[in-house]
Motif scaffolding. Structure first.
Motif, PDB file in Angstrom:
ATOM      1  N   PRO A   1      -1.083  -5.903   3.508  1.00 32.74           N
ATOM      2  CA  PRO A   1      -0.205  -6.773   4.284  1.00 32.74           C
ATOM      3  C   PRO A   1       0.027  -8.083   3.537  1.00 32.74           C
ATOM      4  O   PRO A   1      -0.904  -8.650   2.971  1.00 32.74           O
ATOM      5  CB  PRO A   1      -1.002  -7.017   5.578  1.00 32.74           C
TER       6      PRO A   1
ATOM      7  N   SER B   1       4.503  -4.847   4.690  1.00 32.09           N
ATOM      8  CA  SER B   1       3.528  -3.850   4.227  1.00 32.09           C
ATOM      9  C   SER B   1       3.889  -3.515   2.789  1.00 32.09           C
ATOM     10  O   SER B   1       4.835  -2.776   2.543  1.00 32.09           O
ATOM     11  CB  SER B   1       3.615  -2.578   5.078  1.00 32.09           C
TER      12      SER B   1
ATOM     13  N   TYR C   1      -1.518   0.364   0.768  1.00 35.61           N
ATOM     14  CA  TYR C   1      -0.705  -0.728   1.312  1.00 35.61           C
ATOM     15  C   TYR C   1      -1.550  -1.987   1.487  1.00 35.61           C
ATOM     16  O   TYR C   1      -2.724  -1.897   1.835  1.00 35.61           O
ATOM     17  CB  TYR C   1      -0.148  -0.353   2.695  1.00 35.61           C
TER      18      TYR C   1
END
Ligand SMILES: [Zn+2]
Length: 202
Positions: free
Chosen positions: A190, A170, A188
């Motif tokens: 991924p 993350s 954030y």
């Protein structure tokens, strides 16, 4: 059901007893942000409910990104939840449950590990979901301890924002510092290992 020690096991003393607890399990669902942890938790809760089990769901009091009294997945599945500010509060509230579910479990202090064990020792199933790593890719809070003592660990992946590969990290794209900064895709993204390493060095 009475059980006694096997013939080839030699423990001294009278060891025939009726087990108080059977078939309970601690399950940990973990992964990076946007990997479907809450969605998987809600699915698991629904399965228990379909079997007639009473499930009580807890979440940390300060995580009110979507709702005050529910856990909500990123694609808006939801189920009712009780807000607690510390793990010991769960011990006051779990007795009528067959199953205790906890979302965002990484935010609780280390006493959450003992609390999960106490609940399981009372013959209840425990299912928890949380981030396994923080944005610096360090193990998050009590997650390593929870994963170690769990009977089952489910590791989920997300999809890398850059290469569509398997994302385990993350990455924080906002300028906030501090381990706990609540946010969505504004804060954030991924990432897979190689994209994470590229960006981390920038
Ligand atoms: Zn990638």
């Amino acid at each position: 059901m009475k059980i006694s020690q096997k013939e080839d096991v030699n423990i001294s003393g009278p060891f025939a007893f009726s087990p108080r607890v059977s078939g309970t399990k601690i399950k940990v669902i973990c992964g990076p942000m946007f990997s479907g942890k809450t969605k998987t938790l809600i699915k698991t809760i629904d399965k228990f409910k379909a079997k007639g089990k009473t499930v009580v769901v807890f979440k940390p009091a300060f995580d009110n990104r979507y709702a005050d009294t529910a856990i909500v997945s990123h694609d808006k599945d939801e189920t009712q939840a009780v807000n607690v500010s510390k793990p010991s509060e769960i011990l006051d509230l779990f007795h009528h449950a067959d199953v205790v579910a906890i979302d965002e479990v990484q935010f609780f202090d280390s006493s959450i590990v003992a609390v999960c064990n106490i609940i399981a020792d009372h013959g209840k199933s425990v299912v928890v979901a949380g981030l396994d790593m923080d944005y610096k890719s360090n193990p998050f809070g009590s997650m390593p301890a929870l994963m170690t003592m769990a009977d089952e660990v489910v590791k989920l992946n997300s999809v890398c924002t850059f290469c569509s590969g398997r994302a385990r990290y993350s990455h924080r794209v906002s300028k906030d510092s501090g381990i706990v900064v609540l946010g969505e895709k504004d804060k954030y993204v991924p990432l897979c290992r190689s994209c994470y390493n590229e960006l981390k060095e920038k």
